[in-house]
Scaffold this motif. Structure first.
Motif, PDB file in Angstrom:
ATOM      1  N   GLY A   1       0.804  -1.220   0.000  1.00  0.00           N
ATOM      2  CA  GLY A   1       0.000   0.000   0.000  1.00  0.00           C
ATOM      3  C   GLY A   1       0.836   1.269   0.000  1.00  0.00           C
ATOM      4  N   GLN A   2       2.082   1.146   0.445  1.00  0.00           N
ATOM      5  CA  GLN A   2       3.010   2.279   0.432  1.00  0.00           C
ATOM      6  C   GLN A   2       3.766   2.367  -0.885  1.00  0.00           C
ATOM      7  OE1 GLN A   2       5.563   1.708   3.828  1.00  0.00           O
ATOM      8  NE2 GLN A   2       3.838   1.617   5.241  1.00  0.00           N
ATOM      9  N   GLY A   3       3.458   1.457  -1.814  1.00  0.00           N
ATOM     10  CA  GLY A   3       4.123   1.472  -3.112  1.00  0.00           C
ATOM     11  C   GLY A   3       5.481   0.806  -3.131  1.00  0.00           C
ATOM     12  N   ARG A   4       5.821   0.087  -2.081  1.00  0.00           N
ATOM     13  CA  ARG A   4       7.115  -0.605  -1.988  1.00  0.00           C
ATOM     14  C   ARG A   4       6.914  -2.053  -2.456  1.00  0.00           C
ATOM     15  NH1 ARG A   4       7.614   0.903   4.025  1.00  0.00           N
ATOM     16  NH2 ARG A   4       9.049  -0.862   4.098  1.00  0.00           N
ATOM     17  N   HIS A   5       6.666  -2.208  -3.756  1.00  0.00           N
ATOM     18  CA  HIS A   5       6.195  -3.473  -4.305  1.00  0.00           C
ATOM     19  C   HIS A   5       7.253  -4.572  -4.334  1.00  0.00           C
ATOM     20  CE1 HIS A   5       2.389  -1.675  -5.088  1.00  0.00           C
ATOM     21  NE2 HIS A   5       2.983  -0.670  -5.702  1.00  0.00           N
ATOM     22  N   SER A   6       8.496  -4.215  -4.516  1.00  0.00           N
ATOM     23  CA  SER A   6       9.551  -5.223  -4.502  1.00  0.00           C
ATOM     24  C   SER A   6       9.671  -5.843  -3.106  1.00  0.00           C
ATOM     25  CB  SER A   6      10.877  -4.598  -4.926  1.00  0.00           C
ATOM     26  OG  SER A   6      11.906  -5.554  -4.874  1.00  0.00           O
TER      27      SER A   6
ATOM     28  N   ARG B   1      -0.465 -15.938  -2.681  1.00  0.00           N
ATOM     29  CA  ARG B   1      -0.099 -16.084  -4.095  1.00  0.00           C
ATOM     30  C   ARG B   1      -0.632 -14.903  -4.900  1.00  0.00           C
ATOM     31  NH1 ARG B   1      -1.155 -22.083  -6.310  1.00  0.00           N
ATOM     32  NH2 ARG B   1      -0.243 -21.158  -8.176  1.00  0.00           N
ATOM     33  N   TYR B   2      -1.846 -14.482  -4.605  1.00  0.00           N
ATOM     34  CA  TYR B   2      -2.406 -13.315  -5.295  1.00  0.00           C
ATOM     35  C   TYR B   2      -1.561 -12.072  -4.989  1.00  0.00           C
ATOM     36  CZ  TYR B   2      -5.452  -9.575  -6.790  1.00  0.00           C
ATOM     37  OH  TYR B   2      -5.944  -8.450  -7.399  1.00  0.00           O
ATOM     38  N   GLY B   3      -1.136 -11.933  -3.746  1.00  0.00           N
ATOM     39  CA  GLY B   3      -0.291 -10.798  -3.374  1.00  0.00           C
ATOM     40  C   GLY B   3       1.004 -10.762  -4.168  1.00  0.00           C
ATOM     41  N   ILE B   4       1.605 -11.935  -4.387  1.00  0.00           N
ATOM     42  CA  ILE B   4       2.822 -12.007  -5.199  1.00  0.00           C
ATOM     43  C   ILE B   4       2.514 -11.521  -6.614  1.00  0.00           C
ATOM     44  CG2 ILE B   4       4.543 -13.545  -6.233  1.00  0.00           C
ATOM     45  CD1 ILE B   4       4.081 -15.402  -3.737  1.00  0.00           C
ATOM     46  N   ALA B   5       1.438 -12.028  -7.198  1.00  0.00           N
ATOM     47  CA  ALA B   5       1.072 -11.644  -8.572  1.00  0.00           C
ATOM     48  C   ALA B   5       0.778 -10.155  -8.671  1.00  0.00           C
ATOM     49  CB  ALA B   5      -0.135 -12.453  -9.035  1.00  0.00           C
ATOM     50  N   SER B   6       0.089  -9.623  -7.683  1.00  0.00           N
ATOM     51  CA  SER B   6      -0.233  -8.198  -7.682  1.00  0.00           C
ATOM     52  C   SER B   6       1.044  -7.358  -7.593  1.00  0.00           C
ATOM     53  CB  SER B   6      -1.167  -7.885  -6.509  1.00  0.00           C
ATOM     54  OG  SER B   6      -1.467  -6.521  -6.469  1.00  0.00           O
ATOM     55  N   SER B   7       1.971  -7.768  -6.739  1.00  0.00           N
ATOM     56  CA  SER B   7       3.241  -7.051  -6.614  1.00  0.00           C
ATOM     57  C   SER B   7       4.043  -7.124  -7.902  1.00  0.00           C
ATOM     58  CB  SER B   7       4.065  -7.620  -5.454  1.00  0.00           C
ATOM     59  OG  SER B   7       3.439  -7.330  -4.227  1.00  0.00           O
ATOM     60  N   LEU B   8       4.054  -8.285  -8.544  1.00  0.00           N
ATOM     61  CA  LEU B   8       4.743  -8.424  -9.819  1.00  0.00           C
ATOM     62  C   LEU B   8       4.132  -7.496 -10.866  1.00  0.00           C
ATOM     63  CD1 LEU B   8       5.206 -12.301  -9.923  1.00  0.00           C
ATOM     64  CD2 LEU B   8       7.039 -10.594  -9.762  1.00  0.00           C
ATOM     65  N   THR B   9       2.804  -7.416 -10.877  1.00  0.00           N
ATOM     66  CA  THR B   9       2.111  -6.534 -11.815  1.00  0.00           C
ATOM     67  C   THR B   9       2.550  -5.097 -11.599  1.00  0.00           C
ATOM     68  OG1 THR B   9       0.196  -8.003 -11.900  1.00  0.00           O
ATOM     69  CG2 THR B   9      -0.158  -5.722 -12.582  1.00  0.00           C
ATOM     70  N   GLU B  10       2.571  -4.662 -10.364  1.00  0.00           N
ATOM     71  CA  GLU B  10       2.940  -3.286 -10.053  1.00  0.00           C
ATOM     72  C   GLU B  10       4.394  -2.981 -10.398  1.00  0.00           C
ATOM     73  OE1 GLU B  10       0.955  -0.861  -9.291  1.00  0.00           O
ATOM     74  OE2 GLU B  10      -0.785  -2.171  -9.179  1.00  0.00           O
ATOM     75  N   GLN B  11       5.231  -4.025 -10.444  1.00  0.00           N
ATOM     76  CA  GLN B  11       6.638  -3.844 -10.815  1.00  0.00           C
ATOM     77  C   GLN B  11       6.849  -3.962 -12.327  1.00  0.00           C
ATOM     78  OE1 GLN B  11       9.544  -5.862  -7.998  1.00  0.00           O
ATOM     79  NE2 GLN B  11       7.589  -6.791  -7.393  1.00  0.00           N
ATOM     80  N   GLY B  12       5.768  -4.200 -13.063  1.00  0.00           N
ATOM     81  CA  GLY B  12       5.876  -4.326 -14.515  1.00  0.00           C
ATOM     82  C   GLY B  12       6.289  -5.703 -14.991  1.00  0.00           C
ATOM     83  N   GLU B  13       6.315  -6.675 -14.099  1.00  0.00           N
ATOM     84  CA  GLU B  13       6.661  -8.062 -14.437  1.00  0.00           C
ATOM     85  C   GLU B  13       5.385  -8.780 -14.878  1.00  0.00           C
ATOM     86  OE1 GLU B  13       9.655  -9.416 -14.439  1.00  0.00           O
ATOM     87  OE2 GLU B  13      10.795  -7.816 -13.484  1.00  0.00           O
TER      88      GLU B  13
ATOM     89  N   VAL C   1      -4.678   0.784 -19.833  1.00  0.00           N
ATOM     90  CA  VAL C   1      -5.204   1.219 -18.536  1.00  0.00           C
ATOM     91  C   VAL C   1      -4.235   0.815 -17.430  1.00  0.00           C
ATOM     92  CG1 VAL C   1      -7.081   0.923 -16.872  1.00  0.00           C
ATOM     93  CG2 VAL C   1      -7.597   1.139 -19.304  1.00  0.00           C
ATOM     94  N   ALA C   2      -3.719  -0.421 -17.499  1.00  0.00           N
ATOM     95  CA  ALA C   2      -2.763  -0.904 -16.490  1.00  0.00           C
ATOM     96  C   ALA C   2      -1.508  -0.042 -16.483  1.00  0.00           C
ATOM     97  CB  ALA C   2      -2.409  -2.365 -16.748  1.00  0.00           C
ATOM     98  N   ARG C   3      -1.011   0.295 -17.688  1.00  0.00           N
ATOM     99  CA  ARG C   3       0.189   1.137 -17.762  1.00  0.00           C
ATOM    100  C   ARG C   3      -0.068   2.515 -17.167  1.00  0.00           C
ATOM    101  NH1 ARG C   3       1.324  -0.303 -23.597  1.00  0.00           N
ATOM    102  NH2 ARG C   3       2.396  -2.274 -23.399  1.00  0.00           N
ATOM    103  N   SER C   4      -1.210   3.100 -17.495  1.00  0.00           N
ATOM    104  CA  SER C   4      -1.504   4.448 -16.970  1.00  0.00           C
ATOM    105  C   SER C   4      -1.718   4.404 -15.470  1.00  0.00           C
ATOM    106  CB  SER C   4      -2.686   5.085 -17.692  1.00  0.00           C
ATOM    107  OG  SER C   4      -3.875   4.406 -17.401  1.00  0.00           O
ATOM    108  N   ASP C   5      -2.321   3.317 -14.954  1.00  0.00           N
ATOM    109  CA  ASP C   5      -2.474   3.173 -13.500  1.00  0.00           C
ATOM    110  C   ASP C   5      -1.121   3.163 -12.825  1.00  0.00           C
ATOM    111  OD1 ASP C   5      -5.211   3.044 -13.724  1.00  0.00           O
ATOM    112  OD2 ASP C   5      -5.350   0.879 -13.332  1.00  0.00           O
ATOM    113  N   ARG C   6      -0.163   2.411 -13.390  1.00  0.00           N
ATOM    114  CA  ARG C   6       1.165   2.327 -12.786  1.00  0.00           C
ATOM    115  C   ARG C   6       1.877   3.678 -12.851  1.00  0.00           C
ATOM    116  NH1 ARG C   6       1.268  -2.446 -15.316  1.00  0.00           N
ATOM    117  NH2 ARG C   6       2.679  -1.733 -16.944  1.00  0.00           N
TER     118      ARG C   6
END
Length: 132
Positions: free
Chosen positions: A34-39, A67-79, A123-128
């Motif tokens: 939530g603080q944007g520290r996705h890695s 597992r969903y949290g891992i996927a969400s974090s990967l998404t936010e990191q552009g992976e 949309v995903a790119r603009s969100d990031r």
């Protein structure tokens, strides 16, 4: 690594793989994400996932949430391809274990659609970029 005093007390009393400790660790991962520290959040989710898989089993709802949290974090990191692979594996398990109408199953399906639908990709790119 972020640790709360409450988490440290629980860990000392109950052990590092007690379900209460894992729940607290999951909450810390959520806060870090939530603080944007996705890695950092990804690593925390991975730690929780490994422990929950051993303690609770691979199909327990908490394990699936990690597992969903891992996927969400990967998404936010552009992976995106790694996240998509993880979500493709996760969705059928959630559908079977939680049911197709469960909020977690629907969240996974939404994120997977966002990653695989070309109309949603921009949309995903603009969100990031907004969140960066």
């Amino acid at each position: 690594m972020v640790r709360s005093p409450r988490h440290l007390r629980r860990r000392a009393v109950r052990g590092p793989e007690h379900p209460y400790v894992l729940t607290t660790q999951f909450g810390i991962a959520e806060s870090v994400a939530g603080q944007g520290r996705h890695s950092e959040a990804e690593q925390l989710y991975r730690d929780v996932h490994r422990a929950e898989e051993r303690v609770l089993g691979p199909h327990h709802p908490h394990t699936l949430s990690a597992r969903y949290g891992i996927a969400s974090s990967l998404t936010e990191q552009g992976e995106l391809s790694k996240a998509e692979d993880l979500l493709r594996d996760l969705l059928p398990i959630q559908q079977r274990v939680l049911g197709p109408n469960h909020a977690s199953t629907q969240s996974t399906a939404r994120l997977l659609r966002r990653l695989t639908d070309p109309r949603q990709e921009s949309v995903a790119r603009s969100d990031r970029s907004i969140n960066s």
